[in-house]
Design a protein around this motif. Structure first.
Motif, PDB file in Angstrom:
ATOM      1  N   LEU A 201      23.608 -18.705 -77.369  1.00 33.84           N
ATOM      2  CA  LEU A 201      24.039 -17.809 -78.553  1.00 33.84           C
ATOM      3  C   LEU A 201      23.337 -17.799 -79.808  1.00 33.84           C
ATOM      4  O   LEU A 201      23.599 -17.026 -80.589  1.00 33.84           O
ATOM      5  CB  LEU A 201      25.661 -18.263 -78.528  1.00 33.84           C
ATOM      6  N   ASN A 202      22.622 -19.004 -80.045  1.00 35.97           N
ATOM      7  CA  ASN A 202      22.023 -19.219 -81.171  1.00 35.97           C
ATOM      8  C   ASN A 202      20.538 -19.132 -81.343  1.00 35.97           C
ATOM      9  O   ASN A 202      19.880 -19.112 -82.235  1.00 35.97           O
ATOM     10  CB  ASN A 202      22.590 -20.503 -81.746  1.00 35.97           C
ATOM     11  N   VAL A 203      19.749 -19.184 -80.086  1.00 34.68           N
ATOM     12  CA  VAL A 203      18.249 -19.075 -80.086  1.00 34.68           C
ATOM     13  C   VAL A 203      17.918 -17.738 -79.981  1.00 34.68           C
ATOM     14  O   VAL A 203      18.107 -17.085 -79.119  1.00 34.68           O
ATOM     15  CB  VAL A 203      17.750 -19.866 -79.008  1.00 34.68           C
ATOM     16  N   ALA A 204      16.986 -17.274 -80.930  1.00 37.04           N
ATOM     17  CA  ALA A 204      16.857 -15.710 -81.092  1.00 37.04           C
ATOM     18  C   ALA A 204      15.589 -15.352 -80.086  1.00 37.04           C
ATOM     19  O   ALA A 204      15.643 -14.145 -79.639  1.00 37.04           O
ATOM     20  CB  ALA A 204      16.532 -15.332 -82.365  1.00 37.04           C
ATOM     21  N   ILE A 205      14.804 -16.397 -79.959  1.00 36.12           N
ATOM     22  CA  ILE A 205      13.853 -16.068 -79.045  1.00 36.12           C
ATOM     23  C   ILE A 205      13.949 -15.752 -77.476  1.00 36.12           C
ATOM     24  O   ILE A 205      14.858 -16.495 -77.184  1.00 36.12           O
ATOM     25  CB  ILE A 205      12.396 -17.119 -79.194  1.00 36.12           C
ATOM     26  N   PRO A 206      13.308 -14.949 -76.845  1.00 37.57           N
ATOM     27  CA  PRO A 206      13.511 -15.004 -75.311  1.00 37.57           C
ATOM     28  C   PRO A 206      13.354 -16.156 -74.566  1.00 37.57           C
ATOM     29  O   PRO A 206      12.422 -17.094 -75.039  1.00 37.57           O
ATOM     30  CB  PRO A 206      12.547 -13.742 -74.855  1.00 37.57           C
TER      31      PRO A 206
END
Length: 251
Positions: A201-206
């Motif tokens: 939910l919080n880490v934007a990178i793939p």
């Protein structure tokens, strides 16, 4: 997937619950038996109907390294195995991590016994010329294991403990590397579901997450470890345990 008979070389406690088991493969086992980090094996335990699925920590020259927590009767029975004990196991099982997606600066995040499959992954990344950053999370210093082994692979290894008695106080999400995950190219994670959900939910990178789930058969026949993804129902043991962040639904 093939049935094999391995032999216990070492089986010892690392702390009050985590154990190290090193198994020697039979001579007929292929050198590429375990093909990708993140795959697992299913061990037959005498007197227990269901096998125990254990992530591969390392695989090299016919030697299989496993880390496991003693959490029930089956793993307690495994803890009693001595050198020379013959172990019936199914391997290789599951869909592992894709090393080729790492980019130049990958981030590896493990929680508890979920650190195990990240070790061989870290070694494979280094072998390919990529230097990963590793973050390990534990409840307390008493639960900590395998830190020095990770540090031997990459100096960029950080530890967090929820109790705050070692390393960064808090969860893996409190470590600066995870807070600044956008500085990295890709992430790989394995650990308890609340940790994976927080990352998803919080880490934007793939990235890719290895899901920990109770299994029966371990190869997709019984459907007891299924989950709903954006692409429909998937079996964690057969289609996973590794899934991309794009596939997963967090409620």
């Amino acid at each position: 997937m093939i049935e094999h008979i391995f032999t216990v070389k070492r089986n010892e406690a690392l702390n009050h619950k985590t154990c190290l088991m090193i198994l020697e493969a039979p001579s007929e086992a292929p050198s590429d038996l375990i093909r990708r980090p993140g795959q697992f094996v299913n061990l037959e335990v005498e007197g227990h109907f269901l096998r125990r699925p254990i992530s591969v920590c390392d695989w090299s020259e016919g030697t299989l390294t496993l880390l496991y927590d003693v959490v029930g009767e089956g793993t307690a029975a495994m803890r009693r195995w001595r050198p020379g004990h013959k172990v019936n196991l199914l391997a290789p099982l599951g869909n592992g991590f894709n090393v080729e997606k790492s980019g130049a600066k990958p981030l590896l995040i493990g929680g508890g016994i979920g650190i195990a499959p990240l070790y061989w992954l870290a070694k494979q990344l280094v072998k390919s010329g990529v230097k990963p950053t590793v973050v390990l999370g534990f409840n307390s210093s008493a639960d900590k294991s395998w830190e020095e082994e990770f540090r031997a692979v990459t100096e960029e290894t950080y530890v967090a403990t929820a109790a705050g008695d070692y390393g960064v106080k808090g969860f893996v999400t409190d470590v600066e590397a995870v807070k600044n995950a956008s500085d990295y190219t890709y992430y790989y994670a394995c650990g308890p579901m609340p940790m994976l959900k927080a990352l998803g939910l919080n880490v934007a990178i793939p990235g890719e997450l290895s899901l920990d789930e109770r299994m029966a058969c371990g190869f997709g026949a019984c459907m007891c470890c299924s989950l709903t993804t954006k692409d429909g129902a998937k079996r964690i043991c057969k289609d996973g345990p590794v899934f991309t962040t794009e596939e997963l639904i967090w409620k």
